[in-house]
Each structure stands twice: as C-alpha cells, then as structure tokens.
Enzyme design. Structure first.
Site, PDB file in Angstrom:
ATOM      1  N   TYR A  37       0.823  -1.213   0.000  1.00 46.98           N
ATOM      2  CA  TYR A  37       0.000   0.000   0.000  1.00 46.98           C
ATOM      3  C   TYR A  37       0.858   1.264   0.000  1.00 46.98           C
ATOM      4  O   TYR A  37       0.593   2.216  -0.725  1.00 46.98           O
ATOM      5  CB  TYR A  37      -0.947  -0.003   1.211  1.00 46.98           C
ATOM      6  CG  TYR A  37      -1.788   1.243   1.264  1.00 46.98           C
ATOM      7  CD1 TYR A  37      -2.771   1.469   0.305  1.00 46.98           C
ATOM      8  CD2 TYR A  37      -1.580   2.214   2.239  1.00 46.98           C
ATOM      9  CE1 TYR A  37      -3.528   2.634   0.320  1.00 46.98           C
ATOM     10  CE2 TYR A  37      -2.334   3.379   2.273  1.00 46.98           C
ATOM     11  CZ  TYR A  37      -3.307   3.582   1.309  1.00 46.98           C
ATOM     12  OH  TYR A  37      -4.035   4.735   1.318  1.00 46.98           O
ATOM     13  N   PRO A  90       0.618  14.820   3.781  1.00 44.58           N
ATOM     14  CA  PRO A  90      -0.459  14.059   4.415  1.00 44.58           C
ATOM     15  C   PRO A  90      -0.479  12.629   3.891  1.00 44.58           C
ATOM     16  O   PRO A  90      -0.489  12.404   2.689  1.00 44.58           O
ATOM     17  CB  PRO A  90      -1.717  14.810   3.962  1.00 44.58           C
ATOM     18  CG  PRO A  90      -1.330  15.436   2.657  1.00 44.58           C
ATOM     19  CD  PRO A  90       0.128  15.778   2.783  1.00 44.58           C
ATOM     20  N   SER A 119      -3.646  14.023   7.476  1.00 41.88           N
ATOM     21  CA  SER A 119      -4.503  13.457   6.427  1.00 41.88           C
ATOM     22  C   SER A 119      -5.965  13.417   6.856  1.00 41.88           C
ATOM     23  O   SER A 119      -6.279  13.209   8.022  1.00 41.88           O
ATOM     24  CB  SER A 119      -4.033  12.039   6.095  1.00 41.88           C
ATOM     25  OG  SER A 119      -4.994  11.396   5.291  1.00 41.88           O
ATOM     26  N   TYR A 142     -10.184  15.718   1.688  1.00 41.86           N
ATOM     27  CA  TYR A 142     -10.733  15.149   0.453  1.00 41.86           C
ATOM     28  C   TYR A 142     -12.167  15.641   0.390  1.00 41.86           C
ATOM     29  O   TYR A 142     -12.921  15.467   1.358  1.00 41.86           O
ATOM     30  CB  TYR A 142     -10.717  13.618   0.489  1.00 41.86           C
ATOM     31  CG  TYR A 142      -9.353  13.010   0.238  1.00 41.86           C
ATOM     32  CD1 TYR A 142      -8.647  13.307  -0.914  1.00 41.86           C
ATOM     33  CD2 TYR A 142      -8.789  12.111   1.143  1.00 41.86           C
ATOM     34  CE1 TYR A 142      -7.407  12.736  -1.163  1.00 41.86           C
ATOM     35  CE2 TYR A 142      -7.551  11.530   0.903  1.00 41.86           C
ATOM     36  CZ  TYR A 142      -6.870  11.848  -0.258  1.00 41.86           C
ATOM     37  OH  TYR A 142      -5.648  11.283  -0.495  1.00 41.86           O
ATOM     38  N   LYS A 284      -3.742  20.967  -3.563  1.00 37.40           N
ATOM     39  CA  LYS A 284      -2.709  19.934  -3.735  1.00 37.40           C
ATOM     40  C   LYS A 284      -3.005  19.101  -4.969  1.00 37.40           C
ATOM     41  O   LYS A 284      -4.134  18.619  -5.138  1.00 37.40           O
ATOM     42  CB  LYS A 284      -2.685  19.030  -2.496  1.00 37.40           C
ATOM     43  CG  LYS A 284      -1.717  17.856  -2.564  1.00 37.40           C
ATOM     44  CD  LYS A 284      -1.629  17.159  -1.217  1.00 37.40           C
ATOM     45  CE  LYS A 284      -0.573  16.077  -1.182  1.00 37.40           C
ATOM     46  NZ  LYS A 284      -1.036  14.780  -1.659  1.00 37.40           N
ATOM     47  N   HIS A 308       0.806  12.927  -6.218  1.00 35.13           N
ATOM     48  CA  HIS A 308       0.401  11.943  -5.217  1.00 35.13           C
ATOM     49  C   HIS A 308       1.407  10.793  -5.152  1.00 35.13           C
ATOM     50  O   HIS A 308       1.057   9.642  -4.915  1.00 35.13           O
ATOM     51  CB  HIS A 308      -0.990  11.404  -5.563  1.00 35.13           C
ATOM     52  CG  HIS A 308      -1.847  11.097  -4.367  1.00 35.13           C
ATOM     53  ND1 HIS A 308      -2.839  11.927  -3.932  1.00 35.13           N
ATOM     54  CD2 HIS A 308      -1.871  10.035  -3.523  1.00 35.13           C
ATOM     55  CE1 HIS A 308      -3.435  11.384  -2.874  1.00 35.13           C
ATOM     56  NE2 HIS A 308      -2.857  10.245  -2.604  1.00 35.13           N
ATOM     57  N   ARG A 311       0.797   7.768  -7.514  1.00 34.91           N
ATOM     58  CA  ARG A 311      -0.221   6.785  -7.139  1.00 34.91           C
ATOM     59  C   ARG A 311      -1.539   6.970  -7.883  1.00 34.91           C
ATOM     60  O   ARG A 311      -2.465   6.192  -7.707  1.00 34.91           O
ATOM     61  CB  ARG A 311      -0.511   6.893  -5.633  1.00 34.91           C
ATOM     62  CG  ARG A 311       0.686   6.569  -4.782  1.00 34.91           C
ATOM     63  CD  ARG A 311       0.522   7.074  -3.363  1.00 34.91           C
ATOM     64  NE  ARG A 311      -0.411   6.322  -2.540  1.00 34.91           N
ATOM     65  CZ  ARG A 311      -0.161   5.159  -1.972  1.00 34.91           C
ATOM     66  NH1 ARG A 311       1.015   4.589  -2.164  1.00 34.91           N
ATOM     67  NH2 ARG A 311      -1.045   4.565  -1.213  1.00 34.91           N
ATOM     68  N   GLY A 341       8.687  12.316  -4.602  1.00 36.96           N
ATOM     69  CA  GLY A 341      10.043  11.925  -4.972  1.00 36.96           C
ATOM     70  C   GLY A 341      11.139  12.539  -4.127  1.00 36.96           C
ATOM     71  O   GLY A 341      12.312  12.238  -4.338  1.00 36.96           O
TER      72      GLY A 341
HETATM   73  C1  FNR Z   1      -0.466   9.400   0.222  1.00 37.22           C
HETATM   74  N1  FNR Z   1      -0.812  10.686  -0.177  1.00 37.22           N
HETATM   75  C2  FNR Z   1      -1.937  11.291   0.355  1.00 37.22           C
HETATM   76  N2  FNR Z   1      -2.250  12.565  -0.002  1.00 37.22           N
HETATM   77  C3  FNR Z   1      -3.314  13.188   0.559  1.00 37.22           C
HETATM   78  O1  FNR Z   1      -3.593  14.328   0.215  1.00 37.22           O
HETATM   79  N3  FNR Z   1      -4.072  12.535   1.494  1.00 37.22           N
HETATM   80  C4  FNR Z   1      -3.822  11.260   1.890  1.00 37.22           C
HETATM   81  O2  FNR Z   1      -4.508  10.710   2.743  1.00 37.22           O
HETATM   82  C5  FNR Z   1      -2.733  10.597   1.280  1.00 37.22           C
HETATM   83  N4  FNR Z   1      -2.443   9.294   1.601  1.00 37.22           N
HETATM   84  C6  FNR Z   1      -1.307   8.707   1.118  1.00 37.22           C
HETATM   85  C7  FNR Z   1      -0.978   7.421   1.530  1.00 37.22           C
HETATM   86  C8  FNR Z   1       0.222   6.846   1.110  1.00 37.22           C
HETATM   87  C9  FNR Z   1       0.587   5.484   1.608  1.00 37.22           C
HETATM   88  C10 FNR Z   1       1.089   7.564   0.256  1.00 37.22           C
HETATM   89  C11 FNR Z   1       2.419   6.988  -0.175  1.00 37.22           C
HETATM   90  C12 FNR Z   1       0.738   8.815  -0.192  1.00 37.22           C
HETATM   91  C13 FNR Z   1       0.078  11.460  -1.064  1.00 37.22           C
HETATM   92  C14 FNR Z   1       1.129  12.204  -0.258  1.00 37.22           C
HETATM   93  O3  FNR Z   1       0.563  13.298   0.406  1.00 37.22           O
HETATM   94  C15 FNR Z   1       2.256  12.755  -1.164  1.00 37.22           C
HETATM   95  O4  FNR Z   1       1.695  13.474  -2.225  1.00 37.22           O
HETATM   96  C16 FNR Z   1       3.142  11.630  -1.716  1.00 37.22           C
HETATM   97  O5  FNR Z   1       3.439  10.706  -0.715  1.00 37.22           O
HETATM   98  C17 FNR Z   1       4.413  12.192  -2.295  1.00 37.22           C
HETATM   99  O6  FNR Z   1       5.151  11.198  -2.922  1.00 37.22           O
HETATM  100  P1  FNR Z   1       6.442  10.494  -2.238  1.00 37.22           P
HETATM  101  O7  FNR Z   1       7.462  11.557  -2.014  1.00 37.22           O
HETATM  102  O8  FNR Z   1       5.963   9.849  -1.006  1.00 37.22           O
HETATM  103  O9  FNR Z   1       6.893   9.482  -3.247  1.00 37.22           O
END
Ligand code: FNR
Length: 415
Positions: A37, A90, A119, A142, A284, A308, A311, A341
């Site tokens: 995940y 978050p 989050s 969200y 965002k 994100h 993702r 990243g």
């Molecule tokens: C996220 N991200 C995310 N963003 C957000 O606005 N609300 C959320 O609840 C989540 N949940 C979430 C879960 C997991 C497991 C990941 C990896 C990411 C996105 C997060 O805020 C962010 O944009 C990314 O994690 C940035 O990418 P890197 O640097 O982690 O690769």
C-alpha cells in the site's frame, strides 16, 4: 551538526540514513499488504520512477570560497515563520503501519521542528493529533460527496487550530493500483484510516442512516471479514472490540466508501471555499501552470505541486518537471510547495533552487514510523534537514535560492 556528530562517534541511528536502506528495513517490519500500500503506485509505476529521474536530471554546481558559515533555510508561510522549508505530506491509513499512527507522527514532526499535514484519512481524529503537533499542523481535505461533511471538517480544523487547509484535487477517485488490487487490499475497507470520519458528528448521522437503511442481503459478516476485524482488534485493543456484534462499524465503513471523495469536483466547488473557511487554502495536485493561475484567481492562498507520489495517473508528468512552469505562473504571489520523490536533502535543495517555497516529505517518514515510531519519523526528517544544510554549505549557498543548478541532458553516444 548533531546528526553528523552522532554518526562519527559510533552512536548508531534508530533508522537507516539513506533512503534505499530505509525502505529495505521498513519492508522487513511491515506486513506485505502495508508495504504494498505504501510503496505502490499507479499502473506500471512509471511515474513513481519518473519522479526520481526528474531530480537526477538537475545537477548542483558547487561554488567555492563564498564564506557561507551561516545558512538560512527558514521560510514564511501564511504569516508564520517555519524554521525549515519542509512539512510532512499528508499520508492516510498509517494505522496500518504503527499502532500510534498519527499521534507518533505528530510527536516526531514536533521533535524535528516541522509542521505536519494531517490526512483526512488519519488513524486518529485531528483533535487528538493537534496538541502533539507543537511545531504546527495543517489539515488535508478530500472533498466529500456530502457538503455538510466538508463544512464539518473545515470547522473542526479551525477549532483545533490548523494553520491551513490543503484540498487534495488529484484523488476524486482512487488510482489504478495493481499491488493493492492483487492483494485484494484497501485499508479503509478494513476500518483503517477512517477515524476523522467516525469521530465526526455529521458522519455519525450519515452512518446511522446507512445502518437504518434496508437490511442487507447478508447480515452476518463473512469469514474473511471476521478475520480482518480480529486482526484490527489485535492492533487496536478496545477500538474495534464491538465490531463483530454492532452493525454500526460496518455501516461506518460503507458510509465512508460512499462519501469520502467527490468525483465531480470542479472549480465551482473551489469558488465556494473562501466563504466557508477563514483558513488559508492550499490546492494539492496542481501540475499545470494554467491550473495554478486559476487557483489564484479563485482566491486560493497556495499550491502544492504533486502527483500523489505516482499513485494516481501512471505516466503523468514528474513534479520537478512541472515545478518551473507553475512557479512562473504564480510569479511570487503565493507559496508553491512540491512533493513526490523527495528523498534527501540534496533533493530538497534542488526543488527549492527551482523555486519551490518548501517541500513535503512523503514515503520516507512512513518508513521511519514503521521502524521506530515517533523517533523514527523525527530522525528521517532531521537527516533530510541536516543534508540540506550541508549541501548548501558545500555548494556555496547561504539560502536555497543561491544554489546553482544546471540541467543534465546526456546526448546519444556520450559515455
Ligand atoms: C499518500 N498521499 C496522500 N495525499 C493526501 O492528500 N491525502 C492522503 O490521505 C494521502 N495518503 C497517502 C498514503 C500513502 C501510503 C502515500 C504513499 C501517499 C500522497 C502524499 O501526500 C504525497 O503526495 C506523496 O506521498 C508524495 O510522494 P512520495 O514523495 O511519497 O513518493
């Protein structure tokens, strides 16, 4: 200095210092599903890789003899000084990786002196997280299908002392994530990451309506559901103890899946935000200069360049490539943040040199949390900050804006 000194005097850190080792170690301590995940991305994970490759296309050109004994990386965001140009991105459902989830994250962030973006899908209500996030926190939203719920979240964020609200635009629906699909895994369906909802009075009303609705075809939980609930209650003693008897938690999960995000979200919705909250608003998921301009036209206070973490849209533009266009469009009128990243201080230096006001750290802190809880989060953050400071010193830069960069574009046939 402190991090470095500890390193050379033989004190071993609680979590590995470099990202690849950090991730390997975290994989050890996380369940297969939790790791899938967190580490997974959309589709072929091309964008997860592209986010990294984009950093490697910018080279720092160190300048010598500039006498940079003192560096300053502090920034002002919405009237508040941040000692460091870094916040925690978050990340939802961290109750999947640590029992104390966001409580530990808040403590770790506070210890490292950075703000945390809580989050919307945290494992604890924001009211419990807020008092621990003593270096500041913002609330991520969200946009729910229920406008009442949106207002409730906004009011709660204000009441609990959030410094801003971050509206995530790129997840109007979940991305195509093969790792999770193959494991048949969605944390929320298991009751993880829904504490902001289950602690909300508007949500309680919606869930009650669901529970009171027409009887479901199969009122008894399936064996798989029972196993899942038992697993949850092992990690959260007491919290889910009544899951097997009460119909409400099932209704809560169903209601969550129905309301968590609005697929039809549009600029018209954003236009209503200014009258709904007095908090600074950050959008965002902005990747196009025109969207950044439009955000400012709609009274938004800042943008976060993000995909994100790769993702959502596989094959989408890496954030570091999108950054210069957005910075140009915003033209100093509002802060521009970046995530997706960032793995090191050298990465942060490059994003900041390209015009980001601050960066958000994502997956690395989740791995720190998985390995060592609050201390792990704190250390991961402090490592990035320490490397950022060293990078500035060695690059001859007093501030990140002074770092000189050149694009790296290998030509065909070059060695
Ligand atoms: C996220 N991200 C995310 N963003 C957000 O606005 N609300 C959320 O609840 C989540 N949940 C979430 C879960 C997991 C497991 C990941 C990896 C990411 C996105 C997060 O805020 C962010 O944009 C990314 O994690 C940035 O990418 P890197 O640097 O982690 O690769």
């Amino acid at each position: 200095d402190e991090v470095y000194r500890a390193g050379i005097t033989g004190r071993r850190p609680a979590v590995p210092t470099a990202f690849p080792a950090l991730e390997r170690r975290a994989r050890w301590v996380m369940s297969r599903r939790a790791h899938a995940y967190v580490a997974g991305g959309a589709g072929s994970e091309e964008t997860v890789r592209a986010n990294r490759a984009a950093f490697e296309r910018w080279r720092i050109v160190p300048r010598m003899l500039r006498g940079v004994g003192e560096r300053d990386t502090s920034v002002e965001l919405f009237g508040r000084r941040h000692e460091h140009p870094l916040l925690l991105a978050p990340i939802g459902a961290t109750d999947l990786v640590h029992r104390r989830a966001d409580l530990a994250v808040a403590e770790g962030a506070a210890h490292a002196g950075v703000s945390m973006i809580v989050s919307n899908q945290a494992g604890f209500p924001m009211e419990e997280i807020a008092p621990r996030a003593t270096a500041g926190w913002w609330s991520q939203l969200y946009w729910s299908t229920s406008d009442d719920l949106v207002d409730s979240f906004l009011q709660r964020a204000e009441a609990a002392g959030a410094g801003a609200v971050v509206v995530t635009l790129d997840t109007t629906t979940l991305g195509w994530r093969p790792r999770d699909l193959d494991l048949g895994h969605l944390p929320f369906a298991r009751g993880l990451g829904i504490a902001q909802y289950t602690s909300d009075p508007v949500f309680a009303r919606l869930a009650q309506e669901t529970a009171d609705g027409p009887r479901r075809a199969s009122p008894r939980p399936t064996p798989a559901a029972v196993r899942t609930l038992l697993e949850i209650s092992r990690h959260h003693p007491g919290r889910f103890a009544d899951n097997l008897r009460s119909p409400l938690p099932r209704a809560a999960v169903e209601t969550f899946l129905r309301v968590y995000s609005r697929p039809t979200l549009s600029w018209d919705d954003i236009a209503t935000l200014r009258s709904r909250t007095r908090l600074p608003v950050v959008l965002k998921g902005v990747l196009h200069p025109d969207d950044a301009r439009r955000a400012l036209d709609h009274g938004v206070d800042g943008v976060l360049v993000s995909n994100h973490g790769g993702r959502q849209v596989d094959g989408s533009v890496p954030t570091l490539d999108a950054l210069p266009g957005v910075v140009e469009a915003v033209d100093g009128r509002a802060p521009v943040l970046l995530d997706s990243g960032v793995r090191s201080g050298a990465d942060a230096a490059r994003a900041l040199a390209l015009g980001a006001t601050a960066v958000c750290l994502g997956r690395p802190w989740v791995y720190g949390l998985a390995i060592a809880g609050a201390a792990g989060v704190a250390q991961v953050v402090r490592d990035v900050l320490a490397e950022l400071d060293l990078t500035l010193a060695l690059a001859g830069a007093r501030t990140p804006a002074d770092v000189e960069l050149e694009p790296f574009a290998p030509s065909f046939g070059s060695a």
